[in-house]
Enzyme design. Structure first.
Site, mmCIF file in Angstrom:
data_model
loop_
_atom_site.group_PDB
_atom_site.id
_atom_site.type_symbol
_atom_site.label_atom_id
_atom_site.label_comp_id
_atom_site.label_asym_id
_atom_site.label_seq_id
_atom_site.Cartn_x
_atom_site.Cartn_y
_atom_site.Cartn_z
ATOM 1 N N SER A 128 -24.906 -8.541 -26.996
ATOM 2 C CA SER A 128 -25.546 -8.308 -28.289
ATOM 3 C C SER A 128 -27.026 -8.726 -28.241
ATOM 4 O O SER A 128 -27.810 -8.118 -27.505
ATOM 5 C CB SER A 128 -24.768 -9.042 -29.386
ATOM 6 N N ASP A 182 -17.702 -0.345 -32.609
ATOM 7 C CA ASP A 182 -18.652 -1.424 -32.907
ATOM 8 C C ASP A 182 -19.409 -1.099 -34.193
ATOM 9 O O ASP A 182 -20.104 -0.086 -34.274
ATOM 10 C CB ASP A 182 -19.633 -1.574 -31.736
ATOM 11 N N HIS A 213 -17.135 -5.132 -31.907
ATOM 12 C CA HIS A 213 -18.249 -5.889 -31.311
ATOM 13 C C HIS A 213 -17.666 -7.096 -30.591
ATOM 14 O O HIS A 213 -17.699 -8.220 -31.090
ATOM 15 C CB HIS A 213 -19.218 -6.305 -32.426
#
Length: 232
Positions: A128, A182, A213
């Site tokens: 991320s 996601d 995610h």
């Protein structure tokens, strides 16, 4: 910006025989609101014994207010702004925060080299926000690295990448993975980053998984195989 030094030593680990020299290093960058502990379990799932002793470095980002989260202070490599009201407008990025963290991550690379690990045996990996920092820093690093691992993230400052990337890391191999459900970093953003990197000549190994995610066991297995290839 909060200039608190990266928390590092307490989260450093090493696999392999205790007296053998380090064969490779993985610098692992966590996502927004997490810390260096977050990916320790993932590292423990990897079997890199064929490479030799591997040092894992798990730094924690500084604590700073995050605009997208109402200014709440948390560990973050850079600030995140709300998306533009008009989807056609470019996203606003915290360039100052990105650049400051880039310098800190590059210092970790330099630290590993100073400890005797060749740059060509160093992999930079992130999830991320950590993925964004991996791509930002790794593509600009002056030393040729082994490869980059970009999980559930995106390429920051994409319009600057071609001009700023280092010649040393032209064609650097990149492992990219994303969840097809996601809702934090939407798959289209990851795919656009993949396409931009391919256009720059990087051999990207792309994987998509039925998840949000997060990270899944199948992904760790694919990553393990890729790491063995680039560190062979």
């Amino acid at each position: 910006m909060n200039d608190t030094p990266l928390e590092l030593e307490r989260l450093e680990g090493r696999s392999g025989a205790p007296d053998a020299p380090t064969a490779a290093s993985l610098i692992v960058l966590h996502g927004l609101g997490a810390d260096g502990n977050d990916f320790v379990p993932v590292a423990q799932m990897l079997d890199l014994s064929a490479v030799g002793p591997v040092r894992f470095v798990f730094p924690s980002a500084p604590v700073r207010p995050v605009t997208l989260n109402g200014g709440y202070a948390m560990r973050a490599w850079y600030d995140i702004y709300p998306p533009p009201a008009d989807p056609g407008q470019p996203r606003r990025e915290d360039e100052a925060g990105l650049r400051a963290s880039q310098a800190q991550v590059q210092a970790l690379i330099d630290r590993e080299i100073g400890m005797g690990v060749p740059a060509s045996r160093i992999v930079l990996m992130g999830f991320s926000q950590g993925c964004a920092m991996t791509l930002l820093t790794g593509l600009r690093a002056p030393q040729r690295l082994a490869g980059l691992v970009a999980l559930s993230g995106y390429l920051p400052l994409p319009d600057r990448t071609a001009a700023e990337r280092s010649a040393a890391n032209a064609g650097l191999p990149i492992f990219m993975a994303h969840g097809d459900a996601d809702d934090i970093v939407v798959p289209a953003r990851g795919e656009a980053s993949r396409d931009a990197l391919l256009a720059l000549g990087h051999p990207v190994q792309w994987h998509s998984y039925p998840m949000g995610h997060s990270v899944c066991p199948e992904e760790v297995g694919d990553l393990n195989r890729w790491l063995l290839q680039v560190l062979a």
